[in-house]
Design a protein around this motif. Structure first.
Motif, PDB file in Angstrom:
ATOM      1  N   TYR A 180       9.096  -0.904  -2.642  1.00  0.00           N
ATOM      2  CA  TYR A 180       9.784   0.148  -1.927  1.00  0.00           C
ATOM      3  C   TYR A 180      10.280   1.183  -2.915  1.00  0.00           C
ATOM      4  CZ  TYR A 180       9.572  -3.604   1.302  1.00  0.00           C
ATOM      5  OH  TYR A 180       9.104  -4.631   2.077  1.00  0.00           O
ATOM      6  N   GLU A 181      10.111   2.406  -2.563  1.00  0.00           N
ATOM      7  CA  GLU A 181      10.504   3.479  -3.457  1.00  0.00           C
ATOM      8  C   GLU A 181      11.987   3.783  -3.298  1.00  0.00           C
ATOM      9  OE1 GLU A 181       8.441   4.557  -5.574  1.00  0.00           O
ATOM     10  OE2 GLU A 181       6.658   3.572  -4.793  1.00  0.00           O
ATOM     11  N   ASN A 228       8.034   0.200   3.922  1.00  0.00           N
ATOM     12  CA  ASN A 228       8.095   1.238   2.904  1.00  0.00           C
ATOM     13  C   ASN A 228       8.295   2.601   3.543  1.00  0.00           C
ATOM     14  OD1 ASN A 228       7.960   2.348   0.334  1.00  0.00           O
ATOM     15  ND2 ASN A 228       5.749   2.555   0.401  1.00  0.00           N
TER      16      ASN A 228
END
Length: 1521
Positions: free
Chosen positions: A920-921, A839
């Motif tokens: 995950y952004e 991440n």
């Protein structure tokens, strides 16, 4: 200078010269210059008395000792007299040689100038090796020299001048210590050196030059001292050392070297000017004459002193038998350094002094830190007070200059002694990351007792992370090693995992807001180093080996898995012991509910278990057996009572109530006594008045002062003494007690308590001093008050109160792990923090503007994907690839379920995790990259370069990809990861869908070639796949466009894309080519599995819409071909093949598709049918409904193409497949298709070859079910040669007209093929036993060719028919018994049918004309010749009757009007008579024909023999494709 090097000058001369120099200086500058003329004369070098006798010399010596003479001058005179007649210095005592010079150095009344000269002489002696190992008493000389230097005194003047003298002292000391003779110095002298140099280095009043020189010398001396540990052989014993010492005794003394007290008092008024002079660099260059004047001036200011004050005093007596310096001075020095950094002395020492102390300790650790664990006292200094001070500084200081050396010392301790200091490292790292993350409530150490949150400056955080970064920089497996030592230990915190989680947070760019800009890159480097280290581990082991050899559980990992449960159980125990113990037993942490097992657990697991709860449990009256079992686990042998109590109270906290304490002390007392095994022979009775008899038994007692075994108290005595120790500890260390107990008070309270006698005074004194110097700190005693730091430290470090010398083999377990075991630990680490790290990498990748960082992050993500794949972390692997796929912008607008936070998944290790843990952004990409992802709507334009012919597709997708460098990198990495994937099972359906979406997106935008499986296309001869249509096609010209052409393009609405868009599309195209999309996916055989086929089939769109009209058919064929190719690759995969086959039949029904698509689909279908069993129904539909039912598609033109002919070959090959052979050969539609195809001259040869090779010449393929079908096909092939009649007609006409024409028939090949077919037909009767109808059918087929327009074929058919009816059969056959029946159903049927059809309604007048017309269509004459031949053949055989003869005559009569028929009849009659004559038969009475054979029932169900007319080509004219 080398010890053995020989100098050019005589050493005696050198010494004499130095004596002269010093004598001259003393005579010139001393107040006693008007001394005896004899002394002056001698000191001037006169030789008046050099040759006198001994008595005179003796008188001279006495003169030199006269009190009225200068004592220092006389010393040099005596030395010179001793040396005058010597050739070498070997016979003179080295100490005697140096004594005059050393007296000058150590005498305070001598001026600094003369002292400086003496130092120069000493420096010259040592430099030139005047005093060496061959010298007499050289050890004492060196020791005395060093001792004098450390006690150097002289009259002061200006500070600059004084410090210059001291600088020479420092340099000389450094030279001696660093020389080979430096090792012969004793411990006490070396400690004086340390004190002297250190005091100079730490005295701010000294000039900077002197202090820096002193600091440099201290560094060199420190290296020398601690290097001594390498030469010390430590004994491996089991003797216990109790850490009960005070470490504050060895304090740094004041700087007293140099000027005397008197001079200092005189110059006190000029301190300010002297200090200012230190900063003036010009003062350092003053000439010697100026110094001399100052010396004289200072001397004149001194009060006149008596001569007795200048007597030469005897130097300090040195015992040369003292050993060389070693471990004692190491301990003293380390204690001294500790005193510089302890918090209690922070007001006493300056900040620079504390910094210097930390630097020296760090140097000591770097040089010989690995030797400390071998000596308990040294190691205890490091492990407790020094480490404690380091943590205190790290925790509390904001001074960067002090914090940096503290952190450097900490990292050195971790690297060198990390295996021996686990608890200290755990606490320190925990505090560091608490400070970095800024979310912990730290305690106030100011004494207020309030909990406050410390505001850690950003610069401090930056320094913290910079310094600890060395841990992972220099130790690649630092995190794995830390994980094994801490995270897998039930008693330790998860240091490694918490470390990595903290790094993951601090690596994010937003952390720079609370720290500095340099912190995130440093932390990021730590995460990258972990991933690189894991990735490197995997290269040494294959995945198969790892999976096969990790079946056995690693005990350390097994303990790690149980740690979570243990923490829960420990928490329950800490709340209430009665609740926690059953739970610990249930989970297996305690073996059973026996007191022994419970006691063992409490004894061994002391970190997470609350010490107060243990104490309350043990003092419970109901738990007396448990208390006894617990106490019995201790070994108190050879320990004093106070030492035993220290050990006891490391395991639990003593309760507060007196009754509870009494129970524990009573059990302790009994155990202490039983542990000793008293030896009564060592018992010494101590009289009651021992303490008052100072002259008597005290001396006797001192003999046994170290023998603890001589004191043998019983349990009652131990009980009383133990209580007194607890009370003493409270009294001496309770701040509320104003007047503390003295030793006299303490010992007085214990009179008569040792077996009704007194304890020995020395015994009680040791106890008192031990308690006084170091408090017995009970665990959690200071929780919540101002001593919180002490409490936190002692809770963690209390177990180190006892150090056993024999237990020094604290080896790092990672050193014994093999590659597979190491990977097992890496797997657990990555399982817990892999999602956080990934991440972090994604967030940094999306916001990074530097290409190097971008590439580094993507490379690390690539390695993370490999690690996740290696460890079978399915969800993590898929999330990484799905996120990368999204950044490529190639997945389109499809919903990616990988980012669905509500999903849950189960990793392969069975631990369920929410997707939030590994989310995950990457949605931020839509906002971050809007500048290049938001593209105006662009139609798909295909630009062709006029010069190169290169085509560039320009579209929204191409421009997006070309403008985004990150998207291009992700595209390359995505397909690289896919190409390296070796486990198809790890790929989720979402990832399969994304792979296909990317593939289709590239295909739809013309960015990849659809011809991935060109070998399949070549095999099927179906050509290349069609590409999607571009909306606009433009040819790009390199010359400038005119205004008119630009305006014309604008009016047409096809304005060319801009140069920027073309460049972006070109970059996108190059990126896709570099990614090797097709090779990455379809070149990886590990991915070509049924699940991929299923995903491909499922992605085919069944309906054509306005949105997909541009690429619908091309994409459908593209996906179909990919799916079929994979089905063929997966040879055993039939299920997907059936699904695909059904889809193909559905797609064929789609309205609006082109003929080209339908033809390609039928090739696919036929291919799948041939490889999948049980598809007879689909084959029937393909033959009857498609090939036969869609003549507008499957035209003659199509079948003449290579694709059509390949389809025919594959259709024929079905007969060779066992599962389809029988079905195909009896399928009437199959033979109809063949007849249709055979009618096409281009394919006739292939069909005939198939019939001849595969059917007719193979007995098992031709049977009653397909005989008529085969015969009909042969007849069709025979009829194809009719085309040869064209040439015959042309040839005959040309002959009649006299024109010349080639005699070669251009259709001869076709005619010959028909001849072969006729021949094959004629010989069918020889292949098998034929039925009635089959024989008739053969005759009719041959008869049918007798009317073929081509004369060559017609004649050959007649001859073949004749042979077939005569030589090839033997009557009766197949139910045919008479010749009449053979003729009626063969030749005569052809004549009869034609004649009846044409003359049924004609009158007799017209029969002649009709007969002539018939002769033009049918070769009646030739047919009748065959009839005659057959009749005559069977006449000879005896198978004819009169009825036969009459039958033949009637046939002739029908055609008598035809010219030549009558003559032919006459010939037949003549031949008949000849035969009859030959056979002796009566022509009027032929033998009757045999009775007809009943055949009605033999083949009642046979089909009627019938030969169909030749099939006409569906369309002789080319069909419009």
């Amino acid at each position: 200078m080398s010890p053995n090097q020989v100098i050019a000058v005589d050493p005696v001369t050198i010494v004499i010269k130095e004596c002269i120099n010093l004598s001259t200086a003393i005579r010139k500058y001393t107040k006693y210059s008007s001394q005896s003329g004899v002394a002056a004369l001698l000191s001037g070098g006169s030789e008046v008395f050099s040759n006198q006798d001994d008595s005179l010399a003796s008188t001279f010596n006495n003169l030199s000792m006269n009190k009225n003479n200068d004592p220092f001058l006389s010393g040099f005179i005596q030395l010179r007299l001793m040396l005058n007649k010597l050739d070498s210095l070997h016979d003179i005592d080295s100490l005697t040689l140096l004594q005059p010079f050393l007296l000058i150095i150590s005498t305070s009344s001598i001026s600094g100038y003369i002292t400086s000269l003496a130092l120069d002489s000493l420096q010259r002696f040592f430099t030139l090796n005047i005093v060496n190992s061959d010298s007499k008493n050289y050890v004492a000389a060196y020791r005395e020299a060093v001792n004098s230097l450390t006690h150097c005194r002289f009259e002061g003047s200006q500070q600059t001048s004084d410090d210059s003298v001291l600088l020479k002292v420092v340099i000389l000391l450094n030279f001696i210590i660093d020389s080979p003779y430096g090792s012969c110095i004793s411990d006490s002298i070396m400690y004086d050196v340390v004190q002297t140099i250190m005091s100079l280095a730490c005295n701010k009043r000294r000039t900077e030059v002197l202090r820096k020189a002193a600091e440099s010398t201290m560094m060199a001396i420190t290296a020398k001292i601690f290097a001594k540990l390498d030469d010390i052989e430590f004994e491996t014993t089991t003797q216990k050392y109790i850490n009960d010492e005070s470490y504050s005794k060895n304090n740094l003394i004041d700087d007293t070297i140099g000027t005397s007290v008197e001079v200092e008092s005189i110059s006190a008024k000029s301190d300010a000017s002297a200090l200012s002079a230190v900063g003036d660099s010009n003062d350092k260059d003053k000439t010697n004459s100026d110094d001399e004047d100052k010396v004289v001036e200072s001397i004149e200011n001194v009060e006149e002193l008596k001569i007795e004050e200048y007597e030469v005093q005897e130097p300090k007596v040195l015992n040369i038998l003292d050993p060389d310096y070693g471990l004692p001075v190491v301990k003293q020095y380390l204690n001294l350094l500790l005193s510089l950094i302890v918090p209690e002395n922070q007001t006493k020492h300056t900040n620079s002094t504390r910094i210097f102390g930390l630097q020296l300790i760090n140097l000591a650790v770097e040089i010989s830190g690995d030797k400390f664990p071998k000596n308990p006292r040294l190691f205890s200094l490091i492990s407790d007070p020094i480490f404690k001070c380091v943590l205190f500084i790290i925790q509390n200081t904001n001074k960067l200059s002090l914090l940096q050396p503290a952190l450097q010392l900490f990292t050195s301790l971790v690297i060198i002694l990390g295996d021996h200091l686990p608890m200290q490292i755990e606490l320190t790292l925990t505090r560091i990351f608490t400070m970095l993350l800024g979310n912990a409530n730290n305690k106030d150490t100011s004494g207020s007792g309030n909990d406050v949150e410390r505001n850690v400056p950003s610069a401090v955080k930056e320094l913290l992370i910079e310094q600890i970064s060395i841990l992972w920089t220099r130790s690649p497996s630092f995190f794995t090693s830390t994980f094994i030592k801490f995270d897998c230990n039930l008693d330790r915190a998860d240091v490694s995992l918490n470390f990595l989680r903290a790094l993951s947070k601090l690596s994010l760019p937003e952390s720079a807001m609370s720290t500095t800009e340099s912190v995130p890159p440093i932390c990021l480097e730590g995460l990258v180093s972990l991933i690189d280290d894991m990735h490197d581990h995997m290269h040494a082991v294959s995945k198969q080996d790892y999976m096969s050899k990790t079946v056995a559980e690693n005990p350390i990992l097994k303990q790690r898995e149980r740690k979570t449960e243990f923490i829960k159980c420990a928490k329950a125990f800490n709340e209430k012991a009665k609740k926690g113990i059953p739970l610990l037993i249930e989970k297996g942490f305690i073996k059973s509910d026996s007191d022994k097992d419970i006691a063992t657990f409490l004894f061994e697991n002391n970190s997470l278990i609350n010490k107060k709860t243990i104490g309350l449990l043990l003092c419970d009256p109901k738990k007396t057996p448990l208390l006894q079992e617990f106490i019995d686990l201790f070994d108190f042998k050879d320990l004093r009572v106070d030492e035993a109590i220290r050990i006891l109270l490391t395991k639990f906290r003593l309760p507060g109530e007196s009754q509870q304490i009494e129970r524990i002390v009573e059990a302790f007392s009994k155990r202490y006594v039983t542990s000793q095994n008293y030896d009564l022979s060592k018992l010494i009775e101590v009289p009651d008045n021992t303490q008052n008899n100072e002259d008597g038994d005290e001396r006797e007692e001192s003999k046994n002062i170290e023998d603890v075994a001589s004191v043998q108290p019983d349990s009652d005595s131990v009980f009383v003494l133990s209580y007194s120790i607890i009370m003493l500890n409270t009294d001496l260390h309770n701040p509320q007690v104003k007047e503390h107990m003295s030793f006299a008070d303490y010992s007085g309270n214990l009179k008569g308590c040792c077996n009704e006698k007194d304890f020995p005074r020395w015994y009680l004194d040791k106890i008192y001093v031990s308690i006084r110097d170091k408090e017995i700190v009970m665990p959690e005693e200071h929780h919540g008050n101002e001593k919180w730091f002490e409490d936190a430290w002692n809770n963690l470090i209390s177990a180190t109160a006892v150090i056993t010398e024999g237990q020094i083999n604290n080896k790092n377990p990672i050193n014994d792990l093999n590659d597979i075991e190491l990977l097992s630990f890496d797997r657990v680490i990555f399982k817990h923090v892999g999602a956080n790290i990934v991440n972090t990498f994604f967030k940094i990748y999306l916001v990074a503007s530097d290409d190097h960082i971008t590439s580094r992050m993507l490379t690390s993500l690539d390695k993370c994907a490999y690690i996740a794949s290696f460890f079978n972390f399915k969800k993590l692997y898929n999330d990484i690839l799905n996120s990368i796929a999204k950044i490529t912008s190639l997945v389109g607008n499809g919903n990616n379920s990988a980012n669905n936070s509500n999903d849950t998944s189960r990793d392969y290790d069975g631990e369920e995790k929410t997707a939030e843990d590994i989310k995950y952004e990457t949605n931020d990409a839509n906002n971050i990259e809007n500048s290049y992802l938001d593209v105006d709507s662009i139609p798909l334009v295909e630009i062709t370069d006029q010069e190169t012919g290169k085509k560039i597709p320009v579209s929204n997708q191409a421009v997006k990809l070309g403008r985004s460098f990150k998207a291009q990198l992700c595209t390359i990495i995505f397909f690289r990861i896919v190409s390296q994937t070796k486990d198809f099972e790890i790929i989720s359906p979402d990832l399969w869908n994304n792979i296909i979406r990317i593939l289709l997106n590239l295909f739809e935008n013309l960015l990849i070639s659809p011809d991935i499986f060109s070998d399949l296309q070549q095999q099927l001869v179906i050509g290349n796949l069609p590409k999607p249509l571009s909306e606009i096609s433009i040819t790009k010209h390199h010359e400038n466009r005119s205004l008119f052409s630009t305006f014309a393009s604008y009016l047409k609405g096809d304005e060319e894309p801009t140069d920027d868009e073309i460049n972006a599309s070109t970059k996108a195209l190059e990126c896709i080519q570099s990614s090797n999309v097709a090779g990455s996916i379809f070149g990886n055989e590990y991915l070509l599995k049924p699940v991929f086929i299923k995903a491909l089939i499922g992605s085919i769109k069944p309906n054509k819409t306005s949105e997909n009209a541009r690429y619908f058919e091309a994409e459908m064929l593209f996906l179909c071909e990919l799916s079929i190719a994979l089905i063929l690759f997966c040879k055993d995969e039939k299920k997907s093949g059936v699904v695909m086959l059904n889809k193909l039949f559905e797609f064929s029904k789609t309205s609006g598709i082109t003929k080209r698509t339908v033809r390609r689909l039928i090739t696919y279908k036929l291919l799948l049918i041939s490889v999948i069993e049980g598809q007879e129904s689909k084959l029937d539909i393909l033959i009857n409904d498609e090939l036969l039912g869609k003549n507008e598609i499957y035209t003659r033109k199509y079948f003449t193409t290579e694709q059509g002919q390949e389809l025919i070959r594959r259709l024929l090959q079905l007969t060779e497949i066992p599962n389809y052979s029988a079905y195909v050969l009896k399928n009437e539609g199959f033979w109809k298709v063949l007849r249709m195809i055979a009618a096409m001259a281009e394919n006739t040869s292939m069909i005939y070859k198939f019939l001849n090779d595969k059917i007719i010449n193979t007995d098992e393929h031709m049977n009653n079910d397909n005989f008529m079908l085969v015969l009909g096909l042969l007849d069709e092939i025979s009829s194809i040669g009719a085309i040869g009649s064209r040439w015959e007609q042309e040839y005959n006409q040309s002959v009649k007209s006299g024109h010349k024409i080639s005699s070669d028939n251009p259709y001869q090949s076709v005619v010959e093929l028909s001849l072969k077919s006729i021949n094959t037909t004629a010989h069918l009767v020889e292949k098998r036993t034929l039925t009635h109808n089959e024989i008739i059918a053969i005759a009719q087929a041959l008869a049918h060719q007798c009317i073929n327009p081509c004369e060559q074929i017609r004649l050959y058919a007649l001859s073949s028919l004749q042979v077939s009816l005569t030589e090839n059969i033997e009557l009766p056959i197949g139910g045919i018994a008479t010749v009449e029946e053979l003729l009626d159903n063969g030749l005569l049927t052809l004549l009869k049918s034609n004649y009846d059809d044409k003359n049924r309604d004609s009158d007799k007048a017209n029969k002649k004309a009709d007969a002539k017309k018939i002769s033009h269509n049918i070769p009646v004459k030739q047919i009748l010749e065959v009839v005659s031949a057959v009749y005559l053949y069977y006449l000879r055989k005896g198978n004819v009757t009169n009825e036969t003869y009459m039958k033949v005559l009637n046939v002739y009569n029908e055609y008598m009007e035809i010219e030549g028929i009558e003559a032919q009849l006459q010939k037949m009659i003549l031949d008949k008579k000849n035969i009859e004559k030959e056979l002796g038969l009566d022509s009027r009475a032929q033998s009757p024909a045999p009775a007809p054979v009943e055949t009605k029932d033999t083949k009642s169900d046979e089909p009627e023999a019938k030969i169909e007319a030749p099939v006409e080509t569906p369309a002789d004219t080319p069909a419009k494709e």
